[in-house]
Design an enzyme around this catalytic site. Sequence first.
Site, PDB file in Angstrom:
ATOM      1  N   ILE A  45      -3.558  -5.509  13.060  1.00 51.23           N
ATOM      2  CA  ILE A  45      -3.931  -6.913  13.148  1.00 51.23           C
ATOM      3  C   ILE A  45      -2.672  -7.767  13.237  1.00 51.23           C
ATOM      4  CG2 ILE A  45      -4.033  -7.164  10.616  1.00 51.23           C
ATOM      5  CD1 ILE A  45      -6.423  -9.107  11.063  1.00 51.23           C
ATOM      6  N   CYS A  46      -2.823  -8.919  13.866  1.00 54.89           N
ATOM      7  CA  CYS A  46      -1.755  -9.908  13.923  1.00 54.89           C
ATOM      8  C   CYS A  46      -0.526  -9.309  14.634  1.00 54.89           C
ATOM      9  CB  CYS A  46      -1.455 -10.379  12.503  1.00 54.89           C
ATOM     10  SG  CYS A  46      -0.452 -11.868  12.369  1.00 54.89           S
ATOM     11  N   GLY A  47       0.666  -9.499  14.084  1.00 59.49           N
ATOM     12  CA  GLY A  47       1.882  -9.065  14.758  1.00 59.49           C
ATOM     13  C   GLY A  47       1.987  -7.578  14.972  1.00 59.49           C
ATOM     14  N   THR A  51      -0.021  -5.767  16.436  1.00 64.19           N
ATOM     15  CA  THR A  51      -0.448  -5.448  17.801  1.00 64.19           C
ATOM     16  C   THR A  51       0.731  -5.465  18.764  1.00 64.19           C
ATOM     17  OG1 THR A  51      -1.018  -7.773  18.213  1.00 64.19           O
ATOM     18  CG2 THR A  51      -2.786  -6.327  17.418  1.00 64.19           C
TER      19      THR A  51
END
Length: 220
Positions: free
Chosen positions: A120-122, A124
């Site tokens: 999730i978030c960074g 990825t």
Amino acid sequence: MRPRVNVRDAEATSASCSLDEGFPRQVVDTSTAYLARVGYEVLTVGPSREPVVSIGGLRIRPDLALGALRPEDSSLLILPGADLWTRTSASPVAAGTDALAPFARAARAFLDAGVPVAAICGATAGLAREGLLDDRAHTSASPYYLAAASDCAGADRYAEADAVTDGLLITAGPTEPVAFAREVFRLLGVYEGEVLDAWYRLYHDSDAEAYSVLQKAHAA
């Protein structure tokens, strides 16, 4: 023995959540809290066993160093965001290091071993740089974020969705921790069908009618 969340299939014993400096604790709390409630053992994994500080100042000592993490011991690997995911060796802020690249390589090892990964978030962006999004449907903060943070060759696989599951890989943007958790629960079989839908409606939409569905399921 309780199942463990590094995180793998429901028969394994653990689920792992990676931790690095500046991680946003809240984006994974929803997933890990409910995994723990249904019997998973949640283990935190850091670059070493030295304490890691969240973006909000919470200090956590990881249960495992990354070098001790093994896919065969886990049901799932959860990768939360952190600013370090978008700092590469091309960035002077990173002091010449790709600090979280080892975690992206661990994600590849998990997927190669048939163990799910949820990012999730960074995180990825880290998976994109590792090439793990090139041929998998995925989402993130936006396609522009991934393009700026990586040389991802899978731009045509990007989906405008709250969270995406493609095979054993779950991805979500920073504003969707509840949808992220929904996909984790679906993949692991924690909740299914109308119960999963009710859980999502309660925690994402504050739908009071969904509470009774969950109550009945928990009482069964």
